[in-house]
Every structure is written in C-alpha cells, then in structure tokens.
Design a protein around this motif. Sequence first.
Motif, mmCIF file in Angstrom:
data_model
loop_
_atom_site.group_PDB
_atom_site.id
_atom_site.type_symbol
_atom_site.label_atom_id
_atom_site.label_comp_id
_atom_site.label_asym_id
_atom_site.label_seq_id
_atom_site.Cartn_x
_atom_site.Cartn_y
_atom_site.Cartn_z
ATOM 1 N N ASP A 1 3.284 10.711 5.642
ATOM 2 C CA ASP A 1 4.414 9.834 5.466
ATOM 3 C C ASP A 1 3.735 8.550 4.801
ATOM 4 O OD1 ASP A 1 6.919 8.780 6.965
ATOM 5 O OD2 ASP A 1 5.614 7.230 6.761
ATOM 6 N N PRO A 2 4.353 7.938 3.835
ATOM 7 C CA PRO A 2 3.871 7.008 3.026
ATOM 8 C C PRO A 2 3.092 5.764 4.049
ATOM 9 C CG PRO A 2 5.570 7.301 2.131
ATOM 10 C CD PRO A 2 5.884 8.394 3.222
ATOM 11 N N SER A 3 3.721 5.630 4.936
ATOM 12 C CA SER A 3 3.358 4.329 5.907
ATOM 13 C C SER A 3 2.126 5.001 6.741
ATOM 14 C CB SER A 3 4.383 3.976 6.825
ATOM 15 O OG SER A 3 4.902 4.845 7.655
ATOM 16 N N VAL A 4 1.995 6.029 6.966
ATOM 17 C CA VAL A 4 0.900 6.861 7.547
ATOM 18 C C VAL A 4 -0.360 6.462 6.648
ATOM 19 C CG1 VAL A 4 -0.336 8.752 8.576
ATOM 20 C CG2 VAL A 4 1.982 8.095 9.150
ATOM 21 N N ALA A 5 -0.064 6.984 5.445
ATOM 22 C CA ALA A 5 -1.111 7.171 4.394
ATOM 23 C C ALA A 5 -1.853 5.545 4.347
ATOM 24 C CB ALA A 5 -0.691 7.429 3.133
ATOM 25 N N ALA A 6 -0.842 4.470 4.422
ATOM 26 C CA ALA A 6 -1.206 3.075 4.063
ATOM 27 C C ALA A 6 -2.159 2.751 5.157
ATOM 28 C CB ALA A 6 0.054 2.399 4.021
ATOM 29 N N VAL A 7 -1.610 3.050 6.383
ATOM 30 C CA VAL A 7 -2.422 2.828 7.647
ATOM 31 C C VAL A 7 -3.887 3.534 7.637
ATOM 32 C CG1 VAL A 7 -2.638 3.193 10.157
ATOM 33 C CG2 VAL A 7 -0.707 2.244 9.375
ATOM 34 N N GLU A 8 -3.786 4.847 7.104
ATOM 35 C CA GLU A 8 -5.160 5.376 7.031
ATOM 36 C C GLU A 8 -6.046 4.669 6.040
ATOM 37 O OE1 GLU A 8 -5.550 6.778 9.689
ATOM 38 O OE2 GLU A 8 -4.792 8.922 9.849
ATOM 39 N N ALA B 1 -10.479 10.733 -9.247
ATOM 40 C CA ALA B 1 -10.286 11.764 -8.310
ATOM 41 C C ALA B 1 -11.090 11.593 -6.997
ATOM 42 C CB ALA B 1 -10.782 13.109 -8.974
ATOM 43 N N ALA B 2 -12.230 10.664 -7.316
ATOM 44 C CA ALA B 2 -13.163 10.574 -5.937
ATOM 45 C C ALA B 2 -12.754 9.439 -5.046
ATOM 46 C CB ALA B 2 -14.453 10.281 -6.709
ATOM 47 N N THR B 3 -11.791 8.708 -5.357
ATOM 48 C CA THR B 3 -11.281 7.714 -4.579
ATOM 49 C C THR B 3 -10.620 7.913 -3.208
ATOM 50 O OG1 THR B 3 -9.228 7.249 -5.680
ATOM 51 C CG2 THR B 3 -11.115 5.975 -6.493
ATOM 52 N N ALA B 4 -10.694 7.404 -2.168
ATOM 53 C CA ALA B 4 -9.954 7.381 -0.985
ATOM 54 C C ALA B 4 -8.452 7.443 -1.121
ATOM 55 C CB ALA B 4 -10.224 6.323 -0.108
ATOM 56 N N LEU B 5 -7.894 6.532 -2.223
ATOM 57 C CA LEU B 5 -6.614 6.617 -2.587
ATOM 58 C C LEU B 5 -6.011 7.815 -2.919
ATOM 59 C CD1 LEU B 5 -3.972 4.960 -3.067
ATOM 60 C CD2 LEU B 5 -4.724 4.229 -5.270
ATOM 61 N N HIS B 6 -7.063 8.438 -3.817
ATOM 62 C CA HIS B 6 -6.369 9.872 -4.354
ATOM 63 C C HIS B 6 -6.466 10.834 -3.313
ATOM 64 C CE1 HIS B 6 -6.681 13.555 -6.597
ATOM 65 N NE2 HIS B 6 -6.255 13.004 -7.598
ATOM 66 N N ALA B 7 -7.426 10.772 -2.284
ATOM 67 C CA ALA B 7 -7.403 11.836 -1.366
ATOM 68 C C ALA B 7 -6.424 11.738 -0.325
ATOM 69 C CB ALA B 7 -8.984 11.642 -0.645
ATOM 70 N N ILE B 8 -6.162 10.400 0.058
ATOM 71 C CA ILE B 8 -5.193 10.287 1.060
ATOM 72 C C ILE B 8 -3.706 10.469 0.504
ATOM 73 C CG2 ILE B 8 -4.079 8.441 2.421
ATOM 74 C CD1 ILE B 8 -6.854 7.350 3.078
ATOM 75 N N ALA B 9 -3.568 10.091 -0.852
ATOM 76 C CA ALA B 9 -2.271 10.050 -1.501
ATOM 77 C C ALA B 9 -1.850 11.780 -1.358
ATOM 78 C CB ALA B 9 -2.158 9.473 -2.520
ATOM 79 N N LEU C 1 0.892 -1.044 -0.065
ATOM 80 C CA LEU C 1 -0.033 0.071 -0.019
ATOM 81 C C LEU C 1 1.012 1.335 -0.108
ATOM 82 C CD1 LEU C 1 -2.885 -1.037 2.260
ATOM 83 C CD2 LEU C 1 -3.036 -0.434 -0.078
ATOM 84 N N ARG C 2 2.066 1.138 0.624
ATOM 85 C CA ARG C 2 2.846 2.268 0.648
ATOM 86 C C ARG C 2 3.589 2.561 -0.566
ATOM 87 N NH1 ARG C 2 7.947 1.130 3.960
ATOM 88 N NH2 ARG C 2 6.715 -0.745 4.924
#
Length: 416
Positions: A228-235, A209-217, A193-194
């Motif tokens: 931080d990419p590992s925080v993004a992965a955890v979220e 654009a409407a995905t959580a992956l986009h919003a979090i990245a 995920l990271r």
Amino acid sequence: SLREMPRDPRIDASMALMSEGYRFVSNLCDRMDSDAVATRLRLREVVCLRGSAAARLLYGAEGLTRVGAMPSTVLHLLQDKGSVQQLEGPAHRHRKALFLSICMDPARVEALVSEMRLAWRERLPAWEAEGRIVLQQEAARLLTRAGCRWAGVAHQPEAQLADEIFDMIDKAGSVGPRNWLAQMRRAGTEKRLRTLVEEVRAGEVVPEAATALHAIAFHREEDGTLLDPSVAAVELLNLLRPIVAVGRYITFAALALHRETTWRELFRSGNLELAGDFAEEVRRASPFFPFTAAVTTRPITWEGYDFPEGQWLLLDLYGTTHDPRHFPEPTRFRAERMLSWTGQDEAFIPQGAGDVARTHRCPGEMITVELMKEAIRLLCCEMDYEVPAQDLGVRLNRMPAQPRSGMILSAISRRA
Ligand code: HEM
C-alpha cells in the motif's frame, strides 16, 4: 503460578520513570533484587525486565506483539498499521527480508557512508567560516541530506523534502512516534512520499536500482501484491529517520574522543584499525534507546513465571548494557572490551537482540557502526577543531539523552 513475581510496593511508578529515566528499570531491579519486577506505569500493569534471559524472551519467543507496547518515549520508528514493527510471524519475516536487503548489503552500506562523507565535506567550508558549530544539529542535517540522496528521494525538489524531514525530526524532540506521525501527515510529507512511490510505479520517476525507494516501491507482499503506498511511505521514513538518529551516536563519539585523548591521538595518527571497537563501546555506553516493549498475545511461561495474555513487558536495554555482571566497571569507557554487533551477545543489546531476520532486532546496526567509524575518521583525520568550555553533562532523565550543549566545536579548519 510457579514462581511469585517480585512486586514494586508503589501503586504506580510513572513518577519514578520520569525522574530516573534510563536508570528506572535498573533501580527497581536492584531494589527488589530481581531481574524481573512487576509494577504499574500510568496504572497499566507491566513487568520490567533486564538481562540476557529477558532479551531472549523479547527477541525470540512466540506469542508476543509490539502493537500497543511502546511507551511514548524515544522511538525512532513509525509504528503505523502495517509497518514492519507491527507485523509478526511469516508476514514479519517477509517484510524484514526487504529491510535486510537494503540495510545489510555491504555495497549499499558503503554507498551510504560515501554520501555522508560527501555531505560532511560539503559542510566543512561553512563550518570553517562560522567558527563554531553544534555538532548534534550539524550531524542531523548532513545525515538527512545523505540519507535522502542514498534512499533515492532527494531528486524530488531536493532541498525541500530533505528540509521537511529534517524539520520534523528536529522538532519532534522527545514527544514520541504518534505525534511524529501526526506531524508528518499535517506537513504533507507522507502524502508526497506516497505520490513519489506511485510515480515510480508509473514509470514517471526512475530511481536508481540500488536505492531504497526502488526496493520499497517494487517490493511484493507474500501474496504478490505491491505495498500500500502509505505503508511504503512509512517504511521509507523507517529508514530515513533512524539514519538521522545516528547523529546522536556520532555526537557521543565526539564526546568520547574529547575525553579519551590516547584514542584520539591514535586515530589522528591515521591508525583507524580499532575505530570499530571505539564505535561499539560508544553504542554500549551512551544512553540512547532506553528500552523495548512487547505485549503477550497468549498466556506464556518464562523462567518459571506465568504471564497471562495481554501482559505488558518492558526490556531494559540501557540497564542490560550497563550491568556489571556482563560489563565490569560499566560506567567506564573501555574500547578494549572489543564488542561487536556481529556476535550473538545477548547482553550487548543497544539495538535489540536475537536473530535479526526472525525477530524485531534492529536491521540498522551495520549502517550505524559504519557511519560512526567514518565520522570518527572525519573528525580525527579531515579536520582540526577545539572543544570550548561548555556544559557536556548528560542528564539520564531526558529521553533521548544528549550532552546538554549538543557538543560545540570551534576553531574548525580542514586538515591538510
Ligand atoms: C528496530 C535501535 C538505527 C531501522 C530497532 C530496535 C531498536 C533499535 C532497539 C528494536 C525495537 C523492538 O525490539 O521493538 C536503534 C538505534 C539506532 C538504530 C539505537 C541508532 C541510531 C537504525 C538504522 C536503521 C534502523 C540506521 C535503518 C536504516 C530499524 C527498523 C527496525 C528497528 C526498520 C524495526 C525492525 C523490526 O521490527 O523487525 N532499532 N536503531 N535502525 N530499527 Fe533501529
């Protein structure tokens, strides 16, 4: 201190927690005739609380943290360093706004509901062929698929990542968040995920654009930096895992439909106006998230009691939603109570209390209720099935609880 806190005469209550489960805090409060009782769990001092005043304390007061507060029971969240549950104050509100923009946007929620409907319809032919399914497992599987597609992480070797996430959740059982996080690390899911987040940032993967992956990245911290990419992965997992957990409520909804034949017939006639009230009563009545916890970061006074810094507090969510002072005949299923997450009812707190933007209240209530409503419709209007003889008993000392059989459905066929 201004007031003396009633104290459990036992040296330690861990054994009682194990054997009484969801009823532990309520039993203790009833016995001591108080909504606040001091005891010890694994020799750690703790104040057990229930009711709306306590809910206001855990969801409103300053001077609390969730860090190191959760007993290792049922958590669906990954309490990793830097994730939303570990933050307080302005940093928490800023991160929480990200979750609200994803979870409480009606268009995004509708998109998730559509993904679940699709995944459900995709599975129906297999269910017809198999003749017999365990709903709890099937719901988890199809919600994993729907959640991964919705969040934008599915176009990865699709099945693989979704299967990994499903396996982790499935195997985690009740062992708790820390183990789950360790498992995720071992399995390499977090790393993948990271990497995915990094690929999105580099433009190598382009999520919608409407995905959580986009919003979090592309979410920026208050200081303008990316997560931080590992925080993004955890979220990301902090969204996917609880979406799969909604399958537990869907299972309890199927159980309630089985028992409440009048409601079932109403819904089967195509009248779904009150499906929301039904779903809300399932949230109130079903044992799921037993309690939340916090630790004081400075001395505070509450209702005349003095708490020192470092005081561990346990709020009984299950006991509060089963308190006869707030919910007459609490063990009876009565969808006529007309409960709703949209009200600010401090006793109806299956997913926490207070202002969702400023406290740790769950941002996923809209998603939970909308997914449950759609599942009720799918169960009643898109399929016929039977509920064969099985053990539907719910043991309240298993956390999280479930009907023992996992809710077996048989003779499944699509409804014309
Ligand atoms: C927080 C329960 C579904 C995401 C919470 C809390 C509870 C809860 C009790 C508060 C924890 C605390 O006060 O420390 C549930 C239950 C669910 C559910 C029973 C039913 C399946 C969801 C869904 C999502 C979600 C569908 C998102 C898709 C979160 C997040 C938090 C949270 C991110 C942390 C909020 C914060 O720390 O500010 N949940 N939840 N939950 N929930 Fe849920």
